[in-house]
Write an enzyme that holds these catalytic residues in place. Sequence first.
Site, short mmCIF file in Angstrom:
data_model
loop_
_atom_site.label_atom_id
_atom_site.label_comp_id
_atom_site.label_asym_id
_atom_site.label_seq_id
_atom_site.Cartn_x
_atom_site.Cartn_y
_atom_site.Cartn_z
NE ARG A 114 12.03 -9.08 21.51
CZ ARG A 114 12.88 -8.99 22.52
NH1 ARG A 114 14.09 -8.49 22.33
NH2 ARG A 114 12.53 -9.40 23.72
CG HIS A 115 7.70 -7.13 22.06
ND1 HIS A 115 8.58 -6.81 23.08
CD2 HIS A 115 7.72 -8.48 21.97
CE1 HIS A 115 9.09 -7.91 23.57
NE2 HIS A 115 8.59 -8.96 22.91
CG HIS A 153 6.21 -12.50 20.45
ND1 HIS A 153 6.00 -11.93 21.69
CD2 HIS A 153 4.98 -12.73 19.93
CE1 HIS A 153 4.69 -11.84 21.91
NE2 HIS A 153 4.05 -12.32 20.85
#
Lengths: 278, 278
Positions: B13-14, B198
């Site tokens: 995930r970012h 995401h």
Amino acid sequence: MGSLDTRRLIVCRHGERCDFCFSTHRFHWLDKAIDEAGRYQPFNLNLPRNLPKRRGGYDSFRHDTPLTEMGYLQAKLIGRAFRDREIKPHHVFVSPSLRCIQTAIGILKGMNENHTKLHIEPGLFEWMRFCRNVAPSWLTVDECLAAGYPVYQDYIPVVKETELNMNESLIDFYDRSHLVSKTLLSRYPTGNLLFVAHGATLDTCTRQLCGEAPRSNEEFFEIVQKTPYLSSIEARQTGAEQFEIIGTPVPPLAHSANAAYDSQYLTTPGYANNTDTL
Amino acid sequence: MGSLDTRRLIVCRHGERCDFCFSTHRFHWLDKAIDEAGRYQPFNLNLPRNLPKRRGGYDSFRHDTPLTEMGYLQAKLIGRAFRDREIKPHHVFVSPSLRCIQTAIGILKGMNENHTKLHIEPGLFEWMRFCRNVAPSWLTVDECLAAGYPVYQDYIPVVKETELNMNESLIDFYDRSHLVSKTLLSRYPTGNLLFVAHGATLDTCTRQLCGEAPRSNEEFFEIVQKTPYLSSIEARQTGAEQFEIIGTPVPPLAHSANAAYDSQYLTTPGYANNTDTL
């Protein structure tokens, strides 16, 4: 260099502490980070990769916590902001707590100041009542130098470690902090001073200097709780013996929390209802 | 280079997003950060110092948020952990969201990989229902290059931007994600693949690959909520078409929140009772 009207005293709090971030009611972070062979093994990416060597071994970090990785970044961001605003501290004084020394180093790194050294001043240590009857134990100057921390070897502190009183009252703490500010401003009569110390220090090192009386216990605790990591305050000289609080010299630093990820959420049905994630 | 038994797909995930960190019910962070002359002025040290240029101007960041400074550090810490554990991604694919591109750059920086380039894959974008009826708008490849982001110019995506469906069902999203994983693993038959995308991607890009069915809405939302910034998951190839989830390839990353400092606490009696600090 500071003429009377531009001379500044800037006081900062240290960055995020390992103990506050990783110790819970169930375990102390060090107990989880030292393996059976006595080796340090960070169990989270926000713990420091390495710890400086010290005479008491790893156990000494129990009462003298290092910064987290985020704590060090917080310090660098404040240093960069000082640099952006052309705020240059000519003399830097730090509490002997490891978290404060590491924060000061981060600030200098963020400022790109590679030649500035730190004066370790025990008089900047936090209120002795916060030690909960455990006498403080800090890195020695030699240990700092061995760890690559740029500290002065021959600095004569305003308040010696042996002069700190475990039963210090709040008024005593305000008076000690004020003594440090007043003495250092007179010993270093030109240039800006930077103190890197504890949450309460923002108030205790500037309050009497700006002509106010020490606070009540109630007000004091309120203020300390409202002083996040890397908060900073600037007092500016307005006359021979007069200082005034200008406000924070840089924008504030806010960020959100991040919980630990537990990949069993993906592989164990129903596991996501478990809530203990940090 | 990946033989069958060591080949890995890692999905991350970012990092921390500016909007989640700084927008409140009262204002959007951009409205506070753009001054009357239309200049970007970060009001907090955790906001980026500069923003990349893009055709829609600053307003385009409203629906395509950049990382915070902390978010970028989170990415670098994960990259450093990959490097420490000798995990080398041979092919890197990113969602076109700015926060994912910046995260991938942070990871590569933390790994000291200065020559790796990014494949921008719209098929890795989040569930279209999360867009709330606003069509996504991303940096163009030229804008990425102008900003110094190392992206491939000639990459042919598995799913084109125009193929994304604003009314995508959850099953459609799982199927799209699986199509991306399957297609890229077959297009790049050797080496490790890294996806930077995401929260939900950790599950949607590995779930069907590992022989499981898509999740129910309820389970899906539970999983997404339990996926902090920079969470990562590793699926390992165990047979010609078989993959298995191994767990997270690196230790987790946890840190606490930091509120904004308001120096009026020191100078205004009674002010500390004010509680709105972020």
